[in-house]
Write a protein that holds these residues in place. Sequence first.
Motif, mmCIF file in Angstrom:
data_model
loop_
_atom_site.group_PDB
_atom_site.id
_atom_site.type_symbol
_atom_site.label_atom_id
_atom_site.label_comp_id
_atom_site.label_asym_id
_atom_site.label_seq_id
_atom_site.Cartn_x
_atom_site.Cartn_y
_atom_site.Cartn_z
ATOM 1 N N MET A 1 2.321 2.266 -9.298
ATOM 2 C CA MET A 1 2.351 1.935 -7.872
ATOM 3 C C MET A 1 3.657 2.451 -7.261
ATOM 4 O O MET A 1 4.706 2.434 -7.888
ATOM 5 C CB MET A 1 2.250 0.422 -7.673
ATOM 6 C CG MET A 1 0.987 -0.186 -8.247
ATOM 7 S SD MET A 1 -0.486 0.383 -7.419
ATOM 8 C CE MET A 1 -0.594 -0.817 -6.123
ATOM 9 N N ARG B 1 -4.257 2.571 4.241
ATOM 10 C CA ARG B 1 -3.684 1.239 4.488
ATOM 11 C C ARG B 1 -2.892 1.237 5.797
ATOM 12 O O ARG B 1 -2.949 0.276 6.565
ATOM 13 C CB ARG B 1 -2.800 0.830 3.319
ATOM 14 C CG ARG B 1 -2.181 -0.516 3.459
ATOM 15 C CD ARG B 1 -3.215 -1.645 3.346
ATOM 16 N NE ARG B 1 -2.558 -2.902 3.582
ATOM 17 C CZ ARG B 1 -2.801 -3.683 4.638
ATOM 18 N NH1 ARG B 1 -3.728 -3.359 5.504
ATOM 19 N NH2 ARG B 1 -2.144 -4.803 4.801
ATOM 20 N N TYR C 1 5.904 2.248 -0.248
ATOM 21 C CA TYR C 1 5.858 3.006 1.006
ATOM 22 C C TYR C 1 6.350 2.097 2.118
ATOM 23 O O TYR C 1 6.014 0.912 2.162
ATOM 24 C CB TYR C 1 4.425 3.442 1.326
ATOM 25 C CG TYR C 1 3.838 4.445 0.372
ATOM 26 C CD1 TYR C 1 3.928 5.808 0.638
ATOM 27 C CD2 TYR C 1 3.192 4.047 -0.779
ATOM 28 C CE1 TYR C 1 3.374 6.747 -0.227
ATOM 29 C CE2 TYR C 1 2.636 4.970 -1.663
ATOM 30 C CZ TYR C 1 2.737 6.317 -1.380
ATOM 31 O OH TYR C 1 2.185 7.237 -2.237
ATOM 32 N N VAL D 1 -4.129 6.484 -0.428
ATOM 33 C CA VAL D 1 -4.306 5.041 -0.252
ATOM 34 C C VAL D 1 -3.315 4.518 0.779
ATOM 35 O O VAL D 1 -3.655 3.692 1.636
ATOM 36 C CB VAL D 1 -4.158 4.298 -1.604
ATOM 37 C CG1 VAL D 1 -4.204 2.794 -1.414
ATOM 38 C CG2 VAL D 1 -5.234 4.745 -2.589
ATOM 39 N N ALA D 2 -2.087 5.014 0.739
ATOM 40 C CA ALA D 2 -1.068 4.578 1.703
ATOM 41 C C ALA D 2 -1.469 4.955 3.130
ATOM 42 O O ALA D 2 -1.296 4.163 4.061
ATOM 43 C CB ALA D 2 0.282 5.197 1.354
ATOM 44 N N ILE E 1 4.588 -1.508 1.716
ATOM 45 C CA ILE E 1 3.333 -1.661 0.987
ATOM 46 C C ILE E 1 3.459 -0.954 -0.366
ATOM 47 O O ILE E 1 4.276 -0.045 -0.520
ATOM 48 C CB ILE E 1 2.132 -1.098 1.777
ATOM 49 C CG1 ILE E 1 2.317 0.388 2.105
ATOM 50 C CG2 ILE E 1 1.899 -1.914 3.043
ATOM 51 C CD1 ILE E 1 1.112 1.040 2.769
ATOM 52 N N LYS E 2 2.670 -1.389 -1.333
ATOM 53 C CA LYS E 2 2.615 -0.750 -2.650
ATOM 54 C C LYS E 2 1.241 -0.128 -2.793
ATOM 55 O O LYS E 2 0.232 -0.816 -2.636
ATOM 56 C CB LYS E 2 2.859 -1.765 -3.758
ATOM 57 C CG LYS E 2 4.278 -2.272 -3.823
ATOM 58 C CD LYS E 2 4.451 -3.218 -4.991
ATOM 59 C CE LYS E 2 5.854 -3.741 -5.046
ATOM 60 N NZ LYS E 2 6.743 -2.924 -5.824
ATOM 61 N N CYS E 3 1.214 1.167 -3.080
ATOM 62 C CA CYS E 3 -0.049 1.894 -3.229
ATOM 63 C C CYS E 3 0.071 2.864 -4.393
ATOM 64 O O CYS E 3 1.163 3.299 -4.741
ATOM 65 C CB CYS E 3 -0.384 2.668 -1.958
ATOM 66 S SG CYS E 3 -0.567 1.617 -0.503
ATOM 67 N N ARG E 4 -1.070 3.251 -4.942
ATOM 68 C CA ARG E 4 -1.043 4.157 -6.099
ATOM 69 C C ARG E 4 -0.805 5.614 -5.715
ATOM 70 O O ARG E 4 -0.332 6.397 -6.526
ATOM 71 C CB ARG E 4 -2.307 4.010 -6.932
ATOM 72 C CG ARG E 4 -3.546 4.573 -6.316
ATOM 73 C CD ARG E 4 -4.718 4.521 -7.302
ATOM 74 N NE ARG E 4 -5.830 5.257 -6.762
ATOM 75 C CZ ARG E 4 -6.804 4.720 -6.049
ATOM 76 N NH1 ARG E 4 -6.822 3.431 -5.829
ATOM 77 N NH2 ARG E 4 -7.764 5.472 -5.565
ATOM 78 N N ASP E 5 -1.134 5.993 -4.456
ATOM 79 C CA ASP E 5 -0.910 7.384 -4.041
ATOM 80 C C ASP E 5 -0.875 7.477 -2.515
ATOM 81 O O ASP E 5 -1.116 6.499 -1.808
ATOM 82 C CB ASP E 5 -1.968 8.326 -4.632
ATOM 83 C CG ASP E 5 -3.392 7.993 -4.226
ATOM 84 O OD1 ASP E 5 -3.636 7.627 -3.058
ATOM 85 O OD2 ASP E 5 -4.290 8.119 -5.082
#
Length: 76
Positions: A2, A33, A5, A29-30, A22-26
């Motif tokens: 993760m 979101r 961002y 996704v960011a 926010i925490k996202c895998r890539d």
Amino acid sequence: MMHNYRCYLLNARCHVAEVEVIKCRDDGVAKRRAGQILDARPAYSGIEVWEGDRRVHVQMSSDAIGLRQGLAAQSA
């Protein structure tokens, strides 16, 4: 893994008015979101997404885009 961002919510003058982390895998996704965050906060005119010193995404609300186009047409 993760990634963190920072989402900068922009006011009508395109100045940073609020920050959300926010925490996202890539990046994809960011970006999605960030769109959801902006949709949930109609008082803001846009959002910028950053990972460290790298700008990942910029999105303006449809209201902000319409306002800017109207102002540009008036000054032409």
